[in-house]
Design a protein around this motif. Structure first.
Motif, PDB file in Angstrom:
ATOM      1  N   UNK A 188       0.892  -1.238   0.001  1.00 20.66           N
ATOM      2  CA  UNK A 188       0.033  -0.093  -0.062  1.00 20.66           C
ATOM      3  C   UNK A 188       0.643   1.400   0.053  1.00 20.66           C
ATOM      4  N   UNK A 189       2.044   1.188   0.680  1.00 14.66           N
ATOM      5  CA  UNK A 189       2.879   2.226   0.615  1.00 14.66           C
ATOM      6  C   UNK A 189       3.428   2.747  -0.651  1.00 14.66           C
ATOM      7  N   UNK A 190       3.830   4.133  -0.641  1.00 12.95           N
ATOM      8  CA  UNK A 190       4.472   4.600  -1.795  1.00 12.95           C
ATOM      9  C   UNK A 190       5.789   5.260  -1.470  1.00 12.95           C
ATOM     10  N   UNK A 191       6.212   5.496  -0.538  1.00 11.59           N
ATOM     11  CA  UNK A 191       7.625   5.773  -0.082  1.00 11.59           C
ATOM     12  C   UNK A 191       8.154   5.390   1.141  1.00 11.59           C
ATOM     13  N   UNK A 192       9.140   5.425   1.433  1.00  9.07           N
ATOM     14  CA  UNK A 192       9.897   4.870   2.403  1.00  9.07           C
ATOM     15  C   UNK A 192      11.094   5.917   2.555  1.00  9.07           C
ATOM     16  N   UNK A 193      11.490   5.933   4.049  1.00 14.51           N
ATOM     17  CA  UNK A 193      12.503   6.593   4.696  1.00 14.51           C
ATOM     18  C   UNK A 193      13.748   5.878   5.046  1.00 14.51           C
ATOM     19  N   UNK A 194      14.962   6.080   4.317  1.00 13.94           N
ATOM     20  CA  UNK A 194      15.962   5.086   4.637  1.00 13.94           C
ATOM     21  C   UNK A 194      17.127   5.733   5.088  1.00 13.94           C
ATOM     22  N   UNK A 195      17.689   5.156   6.115  1.00 12.68           N
ATOM     23  CA  UNK A 195      18.868   5.585   7.034  1.00 12.68           C
ATOM     24  C   UNK A 195      20.057   4.801   6.788  1.00 12.68           C
ATOM     25  N   UNK A 196      20.988   5.527   6.492  1.00 17.18           N
ATOM     26  CA  UNK A 196      22.498   4.821   6.098  1.00 17.18           C
ATOM     27  C   UNK A 196      23.436   5.614   6.961  1.00 17.18           C
ATOM     28  N   UNK A 197      24.803   4.882   6.819  1.00 18.79           N
ATOM     29  CA  UNK A 197      25.591   5.206   7.670  1.00 18.79           C
ATOM     30  C   UNK A 197      26.994   5.227   7.082  1.00 18.79           C
ATOM     31  N   UNK A 198      27.879   6.061   7.028  1.00 23.02           N
ATOM     32  CA  UNK A 198      29.240   5.967   6.693  1.00 23.02           C
ATOM     33  C   UNK A 198      30.279   6.610   7.334  1.00 23.02           C
TER      34      UNK A 198
ATOM     35  N   UNK B  62      30.766   6.433  10.417  1.00 22.87           N
ATOM     36  CA  UNK B  62      29.980   7.141  11.598  1.00 22.87           C
ATOM     37  C   UNK B  62      29.260   8.545  11.454  1.00 22.87           C
ATOM     38  N   UNK B  63      28.869   8.530  10.216  1.00 20.68           N
ATOM     39  CA  UNK B  63      28.177   9.821   9.706  1.00 20.68           C
ATOM     40  C   UNK B  63      26.724   9.473   9.311  1.00 20.68           C
ATOM     41  N   UNK B  64      25.620   9.720  10.195  1.00 27.66           N
ATOM     42  CA  UNK B  64      24.379   9.233   9.388  1.00 27.66           C
ATOM     43  C   UNK B  64      23.915   9.943   8.422  1.00 27.66           C
ATOM     44  N   UNK B  65      22.907   9.393   7.597  1.00 26.20           N
ATOM     45  CA  UNK B  65      22.346   9.970   6.348  1.00 26.20           C
ATOM     46  C   UNK B  65      20.956   9.432   6.131  1.00 26.20           C
ATOM     47  N   UNK B  66      19.827  10.402   6.041  1.00 28.55           N
ATOM     48  CA  UNK B  66      18.582   9.809   5.797  1.00 28.55           C
ATOM     49  C   UNK B  66      17.834  10.348   4.680  1.00 28.55           C
ATOM     50  N   UNK B  67      17.380   9.477   3.829  1.00 31.02           N
ATOM     51  CA  UNK B  67      16.375   9.882   2.531  1.00 31.02           C
ATOM     52  C   UNK B  67      15.016   9.196   2.553  1.00 31.02           C
ATOM     53  N   UNK B  68      14.251  10.020   1.934  1.00 33.52           N
ATOM     54  CA  UNK B  68      12.954   9.524   1.625  1.00 33.52           C
ATOM     55  C   UNK B  68      12.677   9.294   0.158  1.00 33.52           C
ATOM     56  N   UNK B  69      12.219   8.236  -0.486  1.00 31.59           N
ATOM     57  CA  UNK B  69      12.399   7.707  -1.648  1.00 31.59           C
ATOM     58  C   UNK B  69      11.105   7.224  -2.147  1.00 31.59           C
ATOM     59  N   UNK B  70      10.606   7.450  -3.215  1.00 33.61           N
ATOM     60  CA  UNK B  70       9.330   6.510  -3.876  1.00 33.61           C
ATOM     61  C   UNK B  70       9.917   5.036  -3.933  1.00 33.61           C
ATOM     62  N   UNK B  71       9.090   4.032  -3.917  1.00 34.28           N
ATOM     63  CA  UNK B  71       9.874   2.728  -4.187  1.00 34.28           C
ATOM     64  C   UNK B  71       8.651   1.855  -4.993  1.00 34.28           C
ATOM     65  N   UNK B  72       9.048   0.703  -5.496  1.00 34.84           N
ATOM     66  CA  UNK B  72       8.289  -0.353  -5.966  1.00 34.84           C
ATOM     67  C   UNK B  72       8.869  -1.627  -5.455  1.00 34.84           C
ATOM     68  N   UNK B  73       7.808  -2.376  -4.938  1.00 33.15           N
ATOM     69  CA  UNK B  73       7.995  -3.663  -4.240  1.00 33.15           C
ATOM     70  C   UNK B  73       8.048  -4.984  -5.064  1.00 33.15           C
ATOM     71  N   UNK B  74       9.072  -5.615  -5.142  1.00 29.47           N
ATOM     72  CA  UNK B  74       9.162  -6.878  -6.121  1.00 29.47           C
ATOM     73  C   UNK B  74       8.977  -7.981  -5.050  1.00 29.47           C
ATOM     74  N   UNK B  75       7.775  -8.494  -5.075  1.00 22.10           N
ATOM     75  CA  UNK B  75       7.406  -9.686  -4.153  1.00 22.10           C
ATOM     76  C   UNK B  75       8.279 -10.954  -4.185  1.00 22.10           C
ATOM     77  N   UNK B  76       8.451 -11.159  -5.565  1.00 21.26           N
ATOM     78  CA  UNK B  76       9.562 -12.561  -5.714  1.00 21.26           C
ATOM     79  C   UNK B  76      10.904 -12.395  -5.338  1.00 21.26           C
ATOM     80  N   UNK B  77      11.363 -11.106  -5.624  1.00 18.73           N
ATOM     81  CA  UNK B  77      12.798 -10.888  -4.896  1.00 18.73           C
ATOM     82  C   UNK B  77      12.885 -10.455  -3.566  1.00 18.73           C
ATOM     83  N   UNK B  78      11.802 -10.176  -3.032  1.00 17.12           N
ATOM     84  CA  UNK B  78      11.698  -9.503  -1.680  1.00 17.12           C
ATOM     85  C   UNK B  78      12.542  -8.307  -1.600  1.00 17.12           C
ATOM     86  N   UNK B  79      12.446  -7.289  -2.461  1.00 22.23           N
ATOM     87  CA  UNK B  79      13.219  -6.084  -2.576  1.00 22.23           C
ATOM     88  C   UNK B  79      12.391  -4.978  -3.056  1.00 22.23           C
TER      89      UNK B  79
END
Length: 161
Positions: free
Chosen positions: A26-36, A38-55
């Protein structure tokens, strides 16, 4: 790996895989947290869900801050929220959410870029074929696309009111 904490209010945990999947679909976007480094970074992106690959697949630039973070550390955490609204005069907010842990990669091959864009468009658009005809008419366009894939390792869900 960081130890996982359990929900303090276990009665709010969403355990049913079909319910977790429904939130993702049902969702259209996700917020993703990353780290490099020891520096955090967060971004919100639209997505598509692949049920077969679970990705999850995302459209992105081929270069930039996200890509640098992902190349350095592919481990990410993401959240998708189904916002059911604030309940006025009750000091409560109704929602369902999932937290996703996984690894994010840059999509490199032409075949997977085409697959990723199909997944994204069919997840987000009412008329994906029209978009494909108008904007994705040849392989050169696909080669120039930046696409990302988040391979899901673990999903936890929660509801609240």
């Amino acid at each position: 790996m960081i130890p996982r904490y359990h929900l303090q209010k276990k009665e709010r945990e969403i355990k049913e895989p079909k319910e977790l999947l429904a939130i993702i679909k049902k969702g259209k976007y996700t917020t993703i947290a990353m780290c490099k480094n020891n520096e955090p970074y967060i971004v919100t992106l639209s997505y598509g869900y692949d049920e077969i690959k679970n990705a999850l697949y995302f459209h992105s630039r081929q270069k930039g801050l996200k890509c640098e973070f992902i190349k350095d550390n592919p481990h990410v955490c993401a959240t998708i929220i189904e916002d059911r609204g604030y309940i006025m005069n009750d000091c409560a907010h109704e929602f369902r959410s999932v937290i996703i842990w996984g690894n994010m990669y840059l999509v490199e091959t032409l075949g997977e870029k085409k697959h990723a864009m199909d997944i994204l468009l069919y997840h987000l658009e009412e008329n994906p074929d029209k978009i494909k005809q108008e904007s994705l008419s040849n392989d050169k366009i696909y080669r120039n696309l930046g696409m990302l894939r988040l391979d899901i390792i673990e999903i936890n869900g929660k509801w609240g009111r």
